[in-house]
Design a protein around this motif. Structure first.
Motif, PDB file in Angstrom:
ATOM      1  N   ASP A  64       0.829  -1.209   0.000  1.00 49.80           N
ATOM      2  CA  ASP A  64       0.000   0.000   0.000  1.00 49.80           C
ATOM      3  C   ASP A  64       0.863   1.258   0.000  1.00 49.80           C
ATOM      4  OD1 ASP A  64      -2.268  -1.571   0.009  1.00 49.80           O
ATOM      5  OD2 ASP A  64      -2.669  -1.286   2.155  1.00 49.80           O
ATOM      6  N   ALA A  65       1.932   1.236   0.790  1.00 52.76           N
ATOM      7  CA  ALA A  65       2.827   2.388   0.859  1.00 52.76           C
ATOM      8  C   ALA A  65       3.572   2.583  -0.466  1.00 52.76           C
ATOM      9  CB  ALA A  65       3.826   2.219   2.007  1.00 52.76           C
ATOM     10  N   LEU A  66       3.985   1.501  -1.107  1.00 49.56           N
ATOM     11  CA  LEU A  66       4.688   1.601  -2.381  1.00 49.56           C
ATOM     12  C   LEU A  66       3.818   2.232  -3.461  1.00 49.56           C
ATOM     13  CD1 LEU A  66       6.519  -1.838  -2.447  1.00 49.56           C
ATOM     14  CD2 LEU A  66       7.584   0.409  -2.213  1.00 49.56           C
ATOM     15  N   HIS A  67       2.532   1.966  -3.392  1.00 47.12           N
ATOM     16  CA  HIS A  67       1.607   2.488  -4.404  1.00 47.12           C
ATOM     17  C   HIS A  67       0.874   3.728  -3.923  1.00 47.12           C
ATOM     18  CE1 HIS A  67       2.264  -0.846  -7.110  1.00 47.12           C
ATOM     19  NE2 HIS A  67       2.121  -1.672  -6.103  1.00 47.12           N
ATOM     20  N   GLY A  68       1.196   4.191  -2.733  1.00 45.94           N
ATOM     21  CA  GLY A  68       0.505   5.344  -2.170  1.00 45.94           C
ATOM     22  C   GLY A  68       1.473   6.385  -1.679  1.00 45.94           C
ATOM     23  N   ALA A  70       4.610   7.797  -0.020  1.00 48.69           N
ATOM     24  CA  ALA A  70       5.993   7.382   0.210  1.00 48.69           C
ATOM     25  C   ALA A  70       6.424   7.568   1.659  1.00 48.69           C
ATOM     26  CB  ALA A  70       6.935   8.154  -0.713  1.00 48.69           C
ATOM     27  N   ASP A  71       5.788   8.457   2.391  1.00 49.81           N
ATOM     28  CA  ASP A  71       6.182   8.663   3.790  1.00 49.81           C
ATOM     29  C   ASP A  71       5.785   7.497   4.677  1.00 49.81           C
ATOM     30  OD1 ASP A  71       3.468   9.315   3.613  1.00 49.81           O
ATOM     31  OD2 ASP A  71       3.599  10.864   5.165  1.00 49.81           O
ATOM     32  N   GLN A  72       4.981   6.587   4.174  1.00 50.98           N
ATOM     33  CA  GLN A  72       4.594   5.397   4.938  1.00 50.98           C
ATOM     34  C   GLN A  72       5.534   4.214   4.695  1.00 50.98           C
ATOM     35  OE1 GLN A  72       0.525   4.604   3.933  1.00 50.98           O
ATOM     36  NE2 GLN A  72      -0.223   6.462   4.912  1.00 50.98           N
ATOM     37  N   ILE A  73       6.409   4.327   3.708  1.00 50.81           N
ATOM     38  CA  ILE A  73       7.304   3.220   3.356  1.00 50.81           C
ATOM     39  C   ILE A  73       8.232   2.823   4.506  1.00 50.81           C
ATOM     40  CG2 ILE A  73       9.208   2.509   1.853  1.00 50.81           C
ATOM     41  CD1 ILE A  73       7.783   4.012  -0.423  1.00 50.81           C
ATOM     42  N   PRO A  74       8.903   3.771   5.182  1.00 53.47           N
ATOM     43  CA  PRO A  74       9.847   3.351   6.231  1.00 53.47           C
ATOM     44  C   PRO A  74       9.206   2.485   7.315  1.00 53.47           C
ATOM     45  CG  PRO A  74      10.210   5.650   5.683  1.00 53.47           C
ATOM     46  CD  PRO A  74       8.958   5.230   4.974  1.00 53.47           C
ATOM     47  N   ALA A  75       8.062   2.894   7.823  1.00 51.18           N
ATOM     48  CA  ALA A  75       7.409   2.118   8.886  1.00 51.18           C
ATOM     49  C   ALA A  75       6.925   0.770   8.359  1.00 51.18           C
ATOM     50  CB  ALA A  75       6.242   2.905   9.476  1.00 51.18           C
ATOM     51  N   ALA A  76       6.389   0.759   7.152  1.00 51.59           N
ATOM     52  CA  ALA A  76       5.891  -0.490   6.582  1.00 51.59           C
ATOM     53  C   ALA A  76       7.044  -1.457   6.294  1.00 51.59           C
ATOM     54  CB  ALA A  76       5.101  -0.203   5.299  1.00 51.59           C
TER      55      ALA A  76
END
Length: 91
Positions: A64-68, A70-76
């Motif tokens: 979801d972070a990869l397709h949404g 980018a600021d959610q990528i580190p935590a995910a």
């Protein structure tokens, strides 16, 4: 390997493995991962044991972070690596 801003900085065995792969190999690995994620989403790759199921489930927020956002990528990514390194992928 480039650092992902905000991601957990602990050393992952996967970081050292990735660091040893040439850029063309990283691209191939990314393409293979995208194909596997599509197979999971389409229900073509199903896990029956709890550990593998947990690993697959931990992929959804990362995808979801990869397709949404980018600021959610580190935590995910940190969450996924935590599950992957918890013994699920190691015997």
């Amino acid at each position: 390997m480039p650092k992902i801003h905000g991601a957990d900085t602990r050393q992952s065995p996967y970081v050292s493995k990735l660091a040893g792969i040439e850029p063309e190999g990283v691209t191939a690995l990314a393409l293979a991962a995208l194909a596997l994620l599509d197979a999971i989403n389409a229900g073509k790759l199903v896990a029956t044991d709890p550990d593998t199921r947990a690993l697959l489930e931990s992929l959804y927020p990362l995808q979801d972070a990869l397709h949404g956002s980018a600021d959610q990528i580190p935590a995910a990514l940190t969450s996924f690596l935590t599950v992957a390194e918890s013994g699920v992928c190691h015997d």
